[in-house]
Design a protein around this motif. Structure first.
Motif, PDB file in Angstrom:
ATOM      1  N   VAL A 122       0.818  -1.140   0.068  1.00  0.00           N
ATOM      2  CA  VAL A 122      -0.022   0.152  -0.140  1.00  0.00           C
ATOM      3  C   VAL A 122       0.827   1.395   0.023  1.00  0.00           C
ATOM      4  CG1 VAL A 122      -1.843  -1.090   1.051  1.00  0.00           C
ATOM      5  CG2 VAL A 122      -0.355  -0.139   2.397  1.00  0.00           C
ATOM      6  N   ILE A 123       0.439   2.257  -0.458  1.00  0.00           N
ATOM      7  CA  ILE A 123       0.863   3.862  -0.189  1.00  0.00           C
ATOM      8  C   ILE A 123       0.158   4.109   0.852  1.00  0.00           C
ATOM      9  CG2 ILE A 123       0.924   6.111  -1.338  1.00  0.00           C
ATOM     10  CD1 ILE A 123       1.890   4.460  -3.968  1.00  0.00           C
ATOM     11  N   MET A 124       0.682   5.040   1.680  1.00  0.00           N
ATOM     12  CA  MET A 124       0.266   5.185   3.091  1.00  0.00           C
ATOM     13  C   MET A 124       1.007   6.693   3.556  1.00  0.00           C
ATOM     14  SD  MET A 124      -1.991   5.024   5.673  1.00  0.00           S
ATOM     15  CE  MET A 124      -1.953   5.932   7.353  1.00  0.00           C
ATOM     16  N   GLU A 125       0.617   7.488   4.262  1.00  0.00           N
ATOM     17  CA  GLU A 125       0.995   8.435   4.979  1.00  0.00           C
ATOM     18  C   GLU A 125       2.353   8.079   5.760  1.00  0.00           C
ATOM     19  OE1 GLU A 125       1.679  10.087   7.670  1.00  0.00           O
ATOM     20  OE2 GLU A 125       0.857  12.026   8.183  1.00  0.00           O
ATOM     21  N   ASP A 160       3.808  10.197  10.232  1.00  0.00           N
ATOM     22  CA  ASP A 160       3.285  10.158  11.416  1.00  0.00           C
ATOM     23  C   ASP A 160       2.939   8.674  11.966  1.00  0.00           C
ATOM     24  OD1 ASP A 160       2.178  10.582  13.841  1.00  0.00           O
ATOM     25  OD2 ASP A 160       0.853  12.195  13.488  1.00  0.00           O
ATOM     26  N   SER A 208       1.586   7.573  14.322  1.00  0.00           N
ATOM     27  CA  SER A 208       0.154   7.492  14.961  1.00  0.00           C
ATOM     28  C   SER A 208      -0.805   7.264  13.919  1.00  0.00           C
ATOM     29  CB  SER A 208      -0.185   8.838  15.816  1.00  0.00           C
ATOM     30  OG  SER A 208      -0.444   9.934  14.811  1.00  0.00           O
ATOM     31  N   ALA A 209      -0.530   7.514  12.713  1.00  0.00           N
ATOM     32  CA  ALA A 209      -1.557   7.264  11.521  1.00  0.00           C
ATOM     33  C   ALA A 209      -1.381   5.923  11.367  1.00  0.00           C
ATOM     34  CB  ALA A 209      -1.218   8.144  10.366  1.00  0.00           C
ATOM     35  N   HIS A 247      -0.466   3.526  13.352  1.00  0.00           N
ATOM     36  CA  HIS A 247      -1.219   2.660  14.503  1.00  0.00           C
ATOM     37  C   HIS A 247      -2.584   2.773  14.252  1.00  0.00           C
ATOM     38  CE1 HIS A 247      -3.095   2.849  18.280  1.00  0.00           C
ATOM     39  NE2 HIS A 247      -2.329   1.713  18.771  1.00  0.00           N
ATOM     40  N   ASP A 248      -3.253   3.754  14.031  1.00  0.00           N
ATOM     41  CA  ASP A 248      -4.578   3.888  13.949  1.00  0.00           C
ATOM     42  C   ASP A 248      -5.183   2.904  12.801  1.00  0.00           C
ATOM     43  OD1 ASP A 248      -4.641   5.545  15.805  1.00  0.00           O
ATOM     44  OD2 ASP A 248      -5.099   7.276  14.736  1.00  0.00           O
ATOM     45  N   LEU A 249      -4.509   2.879  11.419  1.00  0.00           N
ATOM     46  CA  LEU A 249      -4.776   2.096  10.426  1.00  0.00           C
ATOM     47  C   LEU A 249      -4.993   0.661  10.895  1.00  0.00           C
ATOM     48  CD1 LEU A 249      -5.166   2.247   7.380  1.00  0.00           C
ATOM     49  CD2 LEU A 249      -2.891   1.420   7.061  1.00  0.00           C
ATOM     50  N   GLU A 295      -5.254  -0.604  13.752  1.00  0.00           N
ATOM     51  CA  GLU A 295      -6.412  -0.917  14.674  1.00  0.00           C
ATOM     52  C   GLU A 295      -7.948  -1.192  13.927  1.00  0.00           C
ATOM     53  OE1 GLU A 295      -7.033  -0.695  18.070  1.00  0.00           O
ATOM     54  OE2 GLU A 295      -5.146  -1.291  18.532  1.00  0.00           O
ATOM     55  N   PHE A 296      -7.838   0.024  12.923  1.00  0.00           N
ATOM     56  CA  PHE A 296      -9.127  -0.150  12.045  1.00  0.00           C
ATOM     57  C   PHE A 296      -9.229  -1.449  11.411  1.00  0.00           C
ATOM     58  CE2 PHE A 296     -11.542   0.110   8.174  1.00  0.00           C
ATOM     59  CZ  PHE A 296     -12.344   0.612   8.287  1.00  0.00           C
ATOM     60  N   PHE A 297      -8.161  -2.144  10.935  1.00  0.00           N
ATOM     61  CA  PHE A 297      -8.004  -3.513  10.071  1.00  0.00           C
ATOM     62  C   PHE A 297      -8.508  -4.396  11.072  1.00  0.00           C
ATOM     63  CE2 PHE A 297      -6.932  -0.916   6.324  1.00  0.00           C
ATOM     64  CZ  PHE A 297      -7.554  -1.900   5.254  1.00  0.00           C
ATOM     65  N   TRP A 336       3.658  13.359   1.472  1.00  0.00           N
ATOM     66  CA  TRP A 336       3.360  12.440   2.640  1.00  0.00           C
ATOM     67  C   TRP A 336       3.416  11.009   2.119  1.00  0.00           C
ATOM     68  CZ3 TRP A 336       4.965  15.635   5.953  1.00  0.00           C
ATOM     69  CH2 TRP A 336       4.716  16.847   5.950  1.00  0.00           C
ATOM     70  N   GLN A 337       3.544  10.484   0.880  1.00  0.00           N
ATOM     71  CA  GLN A 337       3.540   9.429   0.282  1.00  0.00           C
ATOM     72  C   GLN A 337       4.660   8.401   0.674  1.00  0.00           C
ATOM     73  OE1 GLN A 337       1.863   9.856  -3.637  1.00  0.00           O
ATOM     74  NE2 GLN A 337      -0.033   9.197  -3.080  1.00  0.00           N
TER      75      GLN A 337
END
Lengths: 141, 141, 141
Positions: free
Chosen positions: A50-53, A56, A58-59, A61-63, A65-67, A115-116
């Motif tokens: 994947v391409i992701m931010e 940070d 924390s972004a 980590h939250d991703l 958690e979501f999955f 940011w990618q």
């Protein structure tokens, strides 16, 4: 016009995102590709590209958690469980994300936004040896 | 065989789908590409490129509603919130969809099906300036 | 360097995964492509192309069950329903998965991992005639 393939190998040891942006760019640099595209393809069905931010933590980590909530390991209707409770969720998470990304190359650099970053997204808990194929198509210097 | 990159820029001002099919085809026309592929790549981590049904506005509306429910802004476990409550959901929605699409070109036309359109899928509420890179590879006339 | 497009047609009659790996490889064989990439692109907005685990039928079954639960047909906020209750979910399931896959080719073979297969993922219940475009770019023998 040139086509070239290179293998990238990665050892993972937990679920989550592993950045590979620099490794991919360094394969492009080594071939001297100036203008074209690169396809980053992972040869597995229990992890994703994947391409992701990438700024940070924390972004990320939250991703993750979501999955974990979207595709829980203990769904009572799963029948495919012989390889462990994280196996079936890993295939679903892979289908919901991507097996490859294709990125333009201009003047020898991948044209990622500020940011990618490119990441291997590991969906299994244990230790895994992951193979990624990096294919460049284009003009060399 | 030719490779060419062109930038497409777009101003968004709300979450949702913005069709760019004609803009992409017009870049292909200008280069005179007859036979090949086009990759449409968005250089951001808070919006996506998707192919979607382009005939009926109600389908787009329902898609947007679905994503608002699948990735709510107020999830109590999000820790990445410094840029606003729509920021973390925007990264998740991007990972669940796509950063690029690759479409075949035959006789100078993208080979989209009857109901397929190419869309920027904006995941943020405010006003944003979005950059898309359009890469064509193939034979010119 | 050669570019070639071929059409693959498929009749579906229920929701779920239909493997097309051998059909794609056989198009590559017929063209004698040795080194390059193949893009498998589906020309519809109510089915997808995905790479998925191809060894165990139970994994496919669980994936289909997951999608039926993630995108239910009877969501009370759907407004796009003129073509049946499986129509709007089919567009959402397509956006959550993929319209195309790009796979590297080395020595004439797609470089799929041991358990990777290419599948049409049908999201509609009735009988449908599906068109897939297979584009190869690369060097021939």
């Amino acid at each position: 016009m040139h086509i070239h393939h290179e293998q990238l190998e990665l050892r993972t040891n937990r679920k989550g995102l592993y950045e590979i942006t620099h490794e991919v760019q360094s394969k492009i640099d080594r071939r001297g590709l100036l203008n074209g595209i690169v396809t980053v393809f992972v040869q597995h069905t229990s992890c994703s590209i994947v391409i992701m931010e990438n700024a940070d933590l924390s972004a990320r980590h939250d991703l993750e958690e979501f999955f974990d909530r979207l595709v829980p390991e203990d769904a009572d209707y799963f029948t495919h469980g012989s390889e462990g409770s994280d196996d079936m969720p890993s295939h679903i998470r892979m289908v919901l994300t991507r097996t490859s990304e294709t990125i333009p190359i201009v003047d020898g650099r991948m044209q990622l936004g500020t940011w990618q970053g490119i990441f291997l997204f590991e969906h299994r808990r244990g230790s895994h040896h992951r193979k990624i194929l990096i294919t460049t198509i284009g003009e060399r210097q």
